[in-house]
Design a protein around this motif. Structure first.
Motif, PDB file in Angstrom:
ATOM      1  N   TYR A 120       0.858  -1.100  -0.309  1.00 55.63           N
ATOM      2  CA  TYR A 120       0.154  -0.120  -0.036  1.00 55.63           C
ATOM      3  C   TYR A 120       1.076   1.320  -0.357  1.00 55.63           C
ATOM      4  CZ  TYR A 120      -3.836  -2.872   1.542  1.00 55.63           C
ATOM      5  OH  TYR A 120      -4.636  -4.026   1.238  1.00 55.63           O
ATOM      6  N   SER A 121       0.546   2.303  -0.648  1.00 54.04           N
ATOM      7  CA  SER A 121       1.037   3.286  -0.326  1.00 54.04           C
ATOM      8  C   SER A 121       1.254   4.001   0.604  1.00 54.04           C
ATOM      9  CB  SER A 121       0.296   4.736  -1.026  1.00 54.04           C
ATOM     10  OG  SER A 121      -1.012   5.056  -0.728  1.00 54.04           O
ATOM     11  N   GLU A 122       1.630   5.252   1.184  1.00 51.64           N
ATOM     12  CA  GLU A 122       1.653   5.552   2.882  1.00 51.64           C
ATOM     13  C   GLU A 122       0.977   6.207   3.034  1.00 51.64           C
ATOM     14  OE1 GLU A 122       4.278   9.145   5.574  1.00 51.64           O
ATOM     15  OE2 GLU A 122       4.941   7.856   3.966  1.00 51.64           O
ATOM     16  N   ASP A 123      -0.313   6.402   2.376  1.00 56.29           N
ATOM     17  CA  ASP A 123      -1.589   7.259   2.841  1.00 56.29           C
ATOM     18  C   ASP A 123      -2.594   6.700   2.936  1.00 56.29           C
ATOM     19  OD1 ASP A 123      -0.605  10.252   2.965  1.00 56.29           O
ATOM     20  OD2 ASP A 123      -1.003   9.915   0.454  1.00 56.29           O
ATOM     21  N   GLU A 124      -2.797   5.501   1.810  1.00 52.24           N
ATOM     22  CA  GLU A 124      -3.602   3.993   2.410  1.00 52.24           C
ATOM     23  C   GLU A 124      -3.120   3.496   3.499  1.00 52.24           C
ATOM     24  OE1 GLU A 124      -4.148   2.616  -2.281  1.00 52.24           O
ATOM     25  OE2 GLU A 124      -2.176   1.810  -1.243  1.00 52.24           O
ATOM     26  N   MET A 125      -1.957   3.213   3.483  1.00 55.56           N
ATOM     27  CA  MET A 125      -1.551   2.412   4.708  1.00 55.56           C
ATOM     28  C   MET A 125      -2.260   3.432   6.197  1.00 55.56           C
ATOM     29  SD  MET A 125      -0.762  -0.528   6.373  1.00 55.56           S
ATOM     30  CE  MET A 125       0.127  -1.268   5.148  1.00 55.56           C
ATOM     31  N   TYR A 126      -1.764   4.340   6.349  1.00 56.55           N
ATOM     32  CA  TYR A 126      -2.161   5.191   7.214  1.00 56.55           C
ATOM     33  C   TYR A 126      -3.479   5.707   7.471  1.00 56.55           C
ATOM     34  CZ  TYR A 126      -2.959  10.021   9.906  1.00 56.55           C
ATOM     35  OH  TYR A 126      -3.738  10.006  11.293  1.00 56.55           O
ATOM     36  N   ALA A 127      -4.437   5.472   6.701  1.00 58.05           N
ATOM     37  CA  ALA A 127      -6.090   5.289   5.967  1.00 58.05           C
ATOM     38  C   ALA A 127      -6.293   3.896   7.504  1.00 58.05           C
ATOM     39  CB  ALA A 127      -6.987   5.917   5.380  1.00 58.05           C
ATOM     40  N   LEU A 128      -5.834   3.498   7.016  1.00 57.41           N
ATOM     41  CA  LEU A 128      -6.173   1.724   6.612  1.00 57.41           C
ATOM     42  C   LEU A 128      -6.512   1.191   8.416  1.00 57.41           C
ATOM     43  CD1 LEU A 128      -5.039  -1.178   3.996  1.00 57.41           C
ATOM     44  CD2 LEU A 128      -7.076  -0.710   4.523  1.00 57.41           C
TER      45      LEU A 128
ATOM     46  N   ARG B  82      -4.099 -10.879  -4.349  1.00 56.86           N
ATOM     47  CA  ARG B  82      -3.538  -9.142  -4.312  1.00 56.86           C
ATOM     48  C   ARG B  82      -2.359  -8.941  -5.073  1.00 56.86           C
ATOM     49  NH1 ARG B  82      -4.128  -3.857  -2.586  1.00 56.86           N
ATOM     50  NH2 ARG B  82      -2.126  -2.728  -2.308  1.00 56.86           N
TER      51      ARG B  82
END
Length: 97
Positions: free
Chosen positions: A53-61, A89
């Protein structure tokens, strides 16, 4: 299935052999290890396969999961479902060690 010959240090093999009930189990484990290594190398060589995941995706998750834990709405996800998602995936088998 492809058959290859590999050379393994005899002393090292003798040290790990007692950890397996029989030669078939040892052989199966060795094959799984090689397949896992080859899949890892394959994924690194194929830029079309997503690796994380991107950093933003991981943060949101993580934020969403922490909130669900705090408010008591978190649910246990079955291990088979998790491994199925990993296969879908990333395109390789994941298993419990």
């Amino acid at each position: 299935m492809c058959i290859r010959t590999i050379h393994i240090n005899d002393r090292l093999m003798e040290r790990v052999k007692p950890l397996f009930p029989n030669d078939d189990d040892l052989q199966h484990w060795l094959e799984e290890q090689m397949e896992s290594i080859l899949m890892s190398v394959s994924v690194q060589q194929d830029p079309k396969i997503p690796c994380s995941y991107s950093e933003d995706e991981m943060y949101a998750l993580v934020k969403e999961r922490l909130e669900s834990l705090e408010d008591g709405t978190a649910e246990l996800v079955d291990g088979d479902e998790v491994f199925s998602k990993i296969r879908a995936r990333y395109g390789f088998e994941a298993s419990l060690a």
